[in-house]
Design a protein around this motif. Structure first.
Motif, PDB file in Angstrom:
ATOM      1  N   GLY A   1       0.664  -1.095  -0.281  1.00 41.72           N
ATOM      2  CA  GLY A   1       0.545  -0.108  -0.075  1.00 41.72           C
ATOM      3  C   GLY A   1       1.216   0.736   0.233  1.00 41.72           C
ATOM      4  O   GLY A   1       1.876   1.229  -0.845  1.00 41.72           O
TER       5      GLY A   1
ATOM      6  N   VAL B   1      -2.186   0.453   7.052  1.00 41.95           N
ATOM      7  CA  VAL B   1      -2.828   0.149   5.987  1.00 41.95           C
ATOM      8  C   VAL B   1      -3.649  -1.330   5.472  1.00 41.95           C
ATOM      9  O   VAL B   1      -3.420  -1.271   7.244  1.00 41.95           O
ATOM     10  CB  VAL B   1      -1.034  -0.211   5.441  1.00 41.95           C
ATOM     11  CG1 VAL B   1      -1.964  -1.178   3.937  1.00 41.95           C
ATOM     12  CG2 VAL B   1      -0.329   0.642   5.001  1.00 41.95           C
TER      13      VAL B   1
ATOM     14  N   ALA C   1      -4.290  -5.153   2.524  1.00 42.24           N
ATOM     15  CA  ALA C   1      -2.897  -4.515   1.228  1.00 42.24           C
ATOM     16  C   ALA C   1      -2.049  -5.656   2.103  1.00 42.24           C
ATOM     17  O   ALA C   1      -1.343  -5.718   1.481  1.00 42.24           O
ATOM     18  CB  ALA C   1      -2.963  -2.980   1.973  1.00 42.24           C
TER      19      ALA C   1
END
Length: 512
Positions: free
Chosen positions: A199, A395, A399
């Motif tokens: 991410g 994140v 992800a």
């Protein structure tokens, strides 16, 4: 008979040749003159023990050792070996040929073995300039000094080897080091890679821009968002050190004795991450005879300040001048020395005392006053010198668990290197400017012309957020770097718009 040889000391990151003269006259006692410190004065005891170990004797008359120039303060035990050899020569116990044609350094152990000394890299450079016949030094320092071509480096493990070499009884082959081979072996080999970062597309993009233009960077986000993870991988996307840059950086490490036991030369851009309890002197350098600090150890690399708001305000405020000048001048009562400090400042901090003001799921426990007070720990003038302020948010689990490939460091480094090559051609006639972040206001107006529509966009942004002149320059430099990454000859509106997006602290109302 007066025996004479040469040694050296380091002031700043430059070497100064020291002449050592030894004479024996009627009387008693051992005298060292020429502003020696206590470590040098104590050399008499070390030398006496060593001479006894090798079946020689300390003369029982008055010994006078002069360290010239007498006006310079000398420190450390690196003068043990040249003083001992000069005593043996002047007392006619040995015949040392060409003693005054060699530069000699080394601290003696009581049994005659040599201990490593600091600063041999700049000293070897100075010895070559002075055309000495060779540089005699401890074996542990030999590889470090041998990086300098054009002067024989004679490695010594014990004082008896030095005596045998200088008296012609033994031939000691000089040490040679192939600096280019070391570079080829270590180039682009990193333990950390951006492929590990999941991410964080906008933070990764901001780091890429910062690396491409040498811009200072501040990441703001809650704990665990990945700020440190991003920062530690920045050296892996910076262009490899040139040999000239490596020598500049290695000189700083050599002065502090941090090359001993490591590679003979720094081959990767340094990454320094001092703790927030660091003192002003440890950060910028200092001492009675000033020594380099962390900002000089980060020369040609990255200085990472984690938890920026937790540093003492007086400590981080001293960064203002080196961030502008790329050097630091340390002045004491009788001496003023300059140290290189061309580093990329990368810093991170929480958005508030509890850390969760911008967290998408966890609630912040701080009130408006606490948030304002926390952010205000970073002064406006220092923030103006940081071109990029970017929010880093946590994140998602999806992800993190994703197996989809991400952009690796080699790919980003290739783009950064291409942008830096464009900048090298742009600054060909400006030898002290190496990247966009170093441009002065005058150069910005000359080399970063804005089309009318782009200029109007920037003017509107300046008025809306009431930005300073330094912030205007930062946005122009950022936009120029973004254009370089896009291989665009002219700065476009989208480049300025993206540059503005990286000025979070100019736009966000953190206390609301």
């Amino acid at each position: 008979m007066i025996a004479k040889t040469y040694s050296s000391t380091v002031y700043g990151v430059e070497a100064q040749i020291i002449s050592i003269e030894v004479n024996i006259v009627n009387g008693t006692k051992f005298f060292i003159v020429g502003l020696p410190d206590n470590a040098i004065k104590e050399s008499a005891y070390r030398i006496e023990s060593v001479l006894k170990q090798i079946n020689k004797r300390m003369p029982r008359r008055r010994l006078i050792v002069n360290l010239a120039p007498a006006s310079l303060r000398k420190e450390g035990a690196a003068y043990d070996l040249p003083i001992a050899l000069s005593i043996l020569q002047t007392s006619n116990q040995v015949a040392l040929k060409n003693l005054d044609q060699y530069l000699i350094m080394g601290e003696l152990a009581l049994d005659g073995h040599l201990r490593p000394v600091c600063g041999v890299l700049p000293i070897a450079i100075e010895a070559r300039k002075r055309n000495f016949k060779g540089f005699i030094l401890p074996k542990a320092n030999a590889n470090e000094a041998a990086i300098v071509e054009g002067i024989p480096i004679i490695p010594i493990s014990h004082i008896t080897q030095a005596i045998a070499f200088l008296s012609g009884q033994k031939d000691i082959p000089p040490v040679t080091v192939d600096a280019r081979a070391i570079f080829q072996h270590s180039a682009n080999v990193y333990d950390l890679d951006f492929a590990d970062v999941r991410g964080q597309l906008m933070p990764k993009r901001s780091v890429e821009i910062a690396a491409a233009g040498g811009h200072n960077l501040l990441m703001i986000g809650p704990p665990g968002a990945g700020k440190t993870m991003l920062a530690k991988r920045i050296p892996s996307i910076l262009p490899p050190l040139t040999l000239e840059e490596a020598l500049e950086t290695s000189k700083v490490y050599s002065v502090l004795g941090q090359l001993v036991g490591q590679e003979a030369i720094i081959t990767k851009r340094p990454f320094r991450a001092p703790h927030h309890t660091i003192s002003d002197v440890a950060l910028v350098g200092g001492g009675s005879i000033p020594q380099p600090g962390q900002i000089s150890l980060a020369h040609n690399g990255v200085l990472y300040l984690d938890e920026l708001a937790e540093f003492k305000r007086s400590t981080i405020e001293v960064l203002r001048q080196p961030l502008e000048d790329k050097t630091i001048q340390i002045t004491r009562a009788k001496i003023s020395l300059g140290f290189p400090a061309n580093f990329m400042l990368v810093s991170s901090m929480n958005p508030c005392p509890c850390g969760y003001y911008t967290h998408p799921k966890k609630a912040c426990s701080c009130n408006s006053f606490m948030r304002k007070k926390y952010i205000s720990k970073i002064s406006g003038p220092l923030l103006d010198r940081i071109d990029i302020h970017i929010q880093v948010n946590p994140v998602s689990l999806e992800a993190i668990a994703s197996l989809a490939p991400t952009t690796n460091s080699a790919t980003i480094r290739a783009k950064v290197a291409k942008a830096r090559h464009i900048q090298q051609k742009r600054f060909l006639n400006f030898p002290h400017i190496h990247n966009n972040s170093m441009m002065s206001s005058k150069l910005i107006h000359t080399l970063c012309p804005l089309p009318k529509a782009t200029h109007q966009l920037l003017k509107d942004v300046m008025e809306k957020f009431n930005l300073s002149a330094r912030a205007y320059n930062s946005i122009c430099k950022l936009a120029r770097t973004i254009a370089d990454l896009a291989e665009s000859a002219q700065i476009q509106e989208n480049h300025v718009a993206e540059a503005v997006a990286y000025r979070s602290l100019d736009q966000e109302k953190w206390g609301d």
